[in-house]
Design an enzyme around this catalytic site. Structure first.
Site, PDB file in Angstrom:
ATOM      1  N   ASP A 186       0.867  -1.186   0.000  1.00  0.00           N
ATOM      2  CA  ASP A 186       0.000   0.000   0.000  1.00  0.00           C
ATOM      3  C   ASP A 186       0.900   1.231   0.000  1.00  0.00           C
ATOM      4  OD1 ASP A 186      -1.837   2.019   0.401  1.00  0.00           O
ATOM      5  OD2 ASP A 186      -2.332   1.447   2.462  1.00  0.00           O
ATOM      6  N   ASN A 187       1.159   1.760  -1.208  1.00  0.00           N
ATOM      7  CA  ASN A 187       2.079   2.882  -1.394  1.00  0.00           C
ATOM      8  C   ASN A 187       1.295   4.189  -1.458  1.00  0.00           C
ATOM      9  OD1 ASN A 187       3.817   4.167  -4.262  1.00  0.00           O
ATOM     10  ND2 ASN A 187       4.393   4.489  -2.136  1.00  0.00           N
ATOM     11  N   SER A 188       1.254   4.902  -0.311  1.00  0.00           N
ATOM     12  CA  SER A 188       0.522   6.164  -0.246  1.00  0.00           C
ATOM     13  C   SER A 188       1.494   7.333  -0.179  1.00  0.00           C
ATOM     14  CB  SER A 188      -0.419   6.169   0.959  1.00  0.00           C
ATOM     15  OG  SER A 188       0.313   6.098   2.157  1.00  0.00           O
ATOM     16  N   ASN A 189       0.960   8.528  -0.081  1.00  0.00           N
ATOM     17  CA  ASN A 189       1.802   9.723  -0.170  1.00  0.00           C
ATOM     18  C   ASN A 189       2.804   9.851   0.965  1.00  0.00           C
ATOM     19  OD1 ASN A 189       0.758  11.451  -2.535  1.00  0.00           O
ATOM     20  ND2 ASN A 189      -1.122  10.858  -1.483  1.00  0.00           N
ATOM     21  N   THR A 213       4.394   3.904   3.212  1.00  0.00           N
ATOM     22  CA  THR A 213       4.157   2.715   2.408  1.00  0.00           C
ATOM     23  C   THR A 213       4.123   1.517   3.347  1.00  0.00           C
ATOM     24  OG1 THR A 213       5.213   3.660   0.455  1.00  0.00           O
ATOM     25  CG2 THR A 213       5.009   1.261   0.527  1.00  0.00           C
ATOM     26  N   LYS A 214       3.017   0.765   3.277  1.00  0.00           N
ATOM     27  CA  LYS A 214       2.822  -0.389   4.154  1.00  0.00           C
ATOM     28  C   LYS A 214       3.036  -1.676   3.361  1.00  0.00           C
ATOM     29  CE  LYS A 214      -0.678   2.033   6.913  1.00  0.00           C
ATOM     30  NZ  LYS A 214      -2.102   2.017   7.344  1.00  0.00           N
ATOM     31  N   ALA A 262      -5.762   4.077  -7.157  1.00  0.00           N
ATOM     32  CA  ALA A 262      -5.813   2.654  -6.819  1.00  0.00           C
ATOM     33  C   ALA A 262      -6.237   2.430  -5.374  1.00  0.00           C
ATOM     34  CB  ALA A 262      -4.450   2.015  -7.073  1.00  0.00           C
ATOM     35  N   ASP A 263      -5.886   3.350  -4.490  1.00  0.00           N
ATOM     36  CA  ASP A 263      -6.281   3.200  -3.088  1.00  0.00           C
ATOM     37  C   ASP A 263      -7.791   3.266  -2.922  1.00  0.00           C
ATOM     38  OD1 ASP A 263      -6.260   5.905  -3.838  1.00  0.00           O
ATOM     39  OD2 ASP A 263      -5.646   6.613  -1.859  1.00  0.00           O
ATOM     40  N   THR A 288      -3.338  11.585   4.221  1.00  0.00           N
ATOM     41  CA  THR A 288      -2.770  12.848   3.756  1.00  0.00           C
ATOM     42  C   THR A 288      -3.805  13.642   2.978  1.00  0.00           C
ATOM     43  OG1 THR A 288      -0.631  11.739   3.592  1.00  0.00           O
ATOM     44  CG2 THR A 288      -0.842  13.878   2.509  1.00  0.00           C
TER      45      THR A 288
END
Length: 249
Positions: free
Chosen positions: A11-14, A17-18, A100-101, A124
């Site tokens: 899970d690559n967020s701003n 990243t998890k 995608a999230d 964010t």
């Protein structure tokens, strides 16, 4: 790193990243600041984990490119709406720009409440995504995007000459006794009110009662101040990634 049948969920967020492994029931989630993504940092973070493929959900193009290079030895599935086969996206014309999230969130949200529902991700940026019943299927019809709670706070510091950076000051009196307390009070009290208002507007436009699923870093603090009941799912996005990949989480 390879293990038969195991998928690495990313899970690559701003901001963060998890990483998690399929089939572990979320027993361990490893986190890296998105700005710190590099081959060395990722390999060090994932030391001891074995997997055979990767499912990547990204809203940060440069980080996604770096992650695909890092995992070049593995099959990498880049999550899009075509992987969310349980949901009809035909009523939403903006698919080319749909994060995608948001796809992962609505896919997982269906597991927690009947339709219509709103999946709210308080990160964010805060996203509110709406699923309705259409011709016997869950249909994604759109939603809202707002600045996240921390983004609202930091923008005051970034765009004024004298207002300070709040840092982690999100507590204190409603009537602030100094500038920082006054800023924190407005954000802390006002932000849940904004989310309430957005949900009210969605419900009014739909003309029927909605169910609300909350996730994201600010979910617990915001939920405590909302007028309506909601379900908090801490790792909703990772659950959606697993569903898209056809694995358990």
């Amino acid at each position: 790193m390879k293990s038969e049948g195991t998928c690495l969920l990313v899970d690559n967020s701003n901001t963060r990243t998890k990483f998690a492994l399929s089939g572990t029931s979320g027993a361990e989630i490893r986190v890296l600041a998105t700005a710190d993504i590099s081959e060395d940092n990722v390999q060090q973070l994932l030391e001891g984990w074995a997997f055979e493929r990767v499912c990547l959900c990204s809203v940060v193009p440069f980080a996604a490119d770096a992650l695909r290079r890092i995992f070049a030895a593995f099959p990498v599935m880049n999550l899009t709406h075509v992987h969310a086969t349980d949901i009809d996206f035909s009523l939403y014309p903006g698919l080319a720009t749909l994060g995608a999230d948001r796809i992962a969130n609505v896919l997982a949200a269906c597991q927690y409440a009947p339709l219509p529902l709103v999946a709210v991700d308080l990160g964010t940026a805060s996203t509110l995504d709406v699923l309705c019943q259409s011709q016997g299927r869950a249909s994604f019809i759109g939603g809202m995007i707002a600045p996240g709670m921390a983004s609202v706070a930091s923008s005051m510091h970034a765009h004024t000459a004298q207002l300070p950076d709040l840092g982690n000051l999100f507590h204190g009196p409603v009537i602030g006794r100094n500038t920082r307390e006054a800023m924190a009070a407005a954000v802390r009290v006002g932000y849940p009110g904004m989310i309430d208002s957005l949900l009210d507007a969605i419900e009014k436009e739909l003309g029927e009662e909605i169910h609300v699923i909350l996730t994201g870093g600010d979910a617990s603090s915001v939920a405590a101040a909302l007028r309506r009941k909601c379900i908090i799912v801490p790792h909703l996005t990772l659950q959606g990634i697993a569903l898209a990949a056809g694995v358990t989480f």
